[in-house]
Scaffold this motif. Sequence first.
Motif, short mmCIF file in Angstrom:
data_model
loop_
_atom_site.label_atom_id
_atom_site.label_comp_id
_atom_site.label_asym_id
_atom_site.label_seq_id
_atom_site.Cartn_x
_atom_site.Cartn_y
_atom_site.Cartn_z
N ASP A 197 11.63 3.75 -8.18
CA ASP A 197 11.07 3.44 -9.48
C ASP A 197 12.19 3.21 -10.51
O ASP A 197 12.19 2.24 -11.27
CB ASP A 197 10.16 4.61 -9.89
N GLY B 233 0.80 -1.22 0.00
CA GLY B 233 0.00 0.00 0.00
C GLY B 233 0.83 1.27 0.00
O GLY B 233 0.32 2.37 -0.20
N GLN B 234 2.18 1.19 0.21
CA GLN B 234 3.02 2.39 0.22
C GLN B 234 3.45 2.75 -1.21
O GLN B 234 3.75 1.86 -2.00
CB GLN B 234 4.24 2.14 1.08
N PRO B 235 3.51 4.06 -1.56
CA PRO B 235 3.86 4.45 -2.93
C PRO B 235 5.36 4.26 -3.20
O PRO B 235 6.17 4.30 -2.28
CB PRO B 235 3.49 5.93 -2.97
N LEU B 236 5.71 4.07 -4.49
CA LEU B 236 7.13 3.95 -4.90
C LEU B 236 7.67 5.35 -5.08
O LEU B 236 7.05 6.18 -5.76
CB LEU B 236 7.25 3.23 -6.24
N GLY B 237 8.79 5.66 -4.52
CA GLY B 237 9.42 6.96 -4.79
C GLY B 237 10.07 6.92 -6.17
O GLY B 237 10.21 5.86 -6.78
N ASP B 238 10.49 8.10 -6.66
CA ASP B 238 11.12 8.19 -7.99
C ASP B 238 12.38 7.34 -8.08
O ASP B 238 12.64 6.63 -9.07
CB ASP B 238 11.48 9.64 -8.31
#
Length: 430
Positions: free
Chosen positions: A257, A249-254
Amino acid sequence: MRRSNLLVAVPALLALAGVLLAGSPRPAEAVALSMLVVLLTVVAWRFVGERPNRLQTVANLLEALREGDYGVRASGAERADDFGDIARRFNELAVRLQDEQRGLQESVQLLSKTLAALDGAVFAFERDGRLRLVNPAGERLLGRSAVALLGADAGALGLASLLEVPSGEIVAHRFAGQSGRWQVGHASLRSRSQEGRLLVVQPMERALREEEAQAFRRLLRVLSHEITNSMAPIGSMVETLHGLLPGAGQPLGDELDADLRHGLEVIGQRSAALQRFVGHYARLARLPPPQRVRVGVAALAERVVRLFDDARIRVLPGDPLELMGDPDQLEQVLINLLRNAVEAGGDNEVLLGWRRQGRSVLIEVSDLGPGLPSSGNLFVPFFTTKPQGAGIGLALSRQIVEAQDGTLELHAREDARGAVARMSLPVIVV
Ligand code: ADP
């Protein structure tokens, strides 16, 4: 009347005439003549008395030689007369014949020992086609003793078809005694001006199996090396990426990525390389039959060289020749040869040329590299001296060329250092 008797009889008659003349008007001459004749008779008697014996001796000695008894010797060789001379010459001749006979017997013994020790079966046929000689391997092959085989012809022995096979070819054949793969050799045989045939059947099963086992071991070595090389980075990359993944559920940082993209790229590259690599081997194992058409040699050369786009490769001007071949497969061969030449030659120029040679077109790729490694295995699949080499380029190329009735060889250059690959294919005569 025998000559020896005549030799005695003539002086004896003369002596008788002398005695009769004794009553003639000139008795002194008659007596002298009679004495001379008596003397001659005595000498002749002695001479011819010995002569029949000696002639007989000589005849006996010659007869012994004729019968092959070279151990006989003439006695009287020490005498200083003619007979002594003849006896000496006879003895010299007998000694020489005896030496030659001994040499011949030794050669025959050596030959039969060699024939007996041979793995290969040897059959010698007479001019009339009947079997004259067979070695123990031949008896085993046909499952019968020499006594049962000698005198039979090739057809009755089941060997006629082998005499039709081109000499040197390897064939699979079932004989009465054994079956398997055999190298067949035959030649005409001349003995006592009679033309016969020699057939040699060499078992190849063991040698071929050993060769296959070696190729298989090499294949496994190369495959495991390549697979390990690809799987190791893939495995470690997967582990790294796994560790980088944020919780559910946590977003991928740049940054993450970008790392993920890079990781997936490496995995993709390695698996593509692995696929290409395995594809190479599959091609070697399943080479499709050639689609042969007219191929212009100059156009073929230009096409391949354009693929390389490498200033080191120079096409030499050649005659406008055409050959019969599969253009795609021949392109592949030229790519392999040029790649090897460029890799061997470093910064030096690589030459691609062709010319007509009898019924063939001879295409040559020459480099200025270090020359060939001292190995007879260059065309054996998986043989390579390069750290990243697969060792299938030359094997595949030769397989392609031979399937199109051509030949491919690699030689040390005669005019310079380096190597030259020579491919010969049937020319189309216009
Ligand atoms: P690879 O190039 O993968 O090694 P090849 O079958 O094409 O496989 O070649 C087998 C070996 O033959 C090479 O590793 C090299 O040792 C030798 N070879 C081929 N071409 C040349 C050349 N032009 N000069 C010297 N060696 C060569």
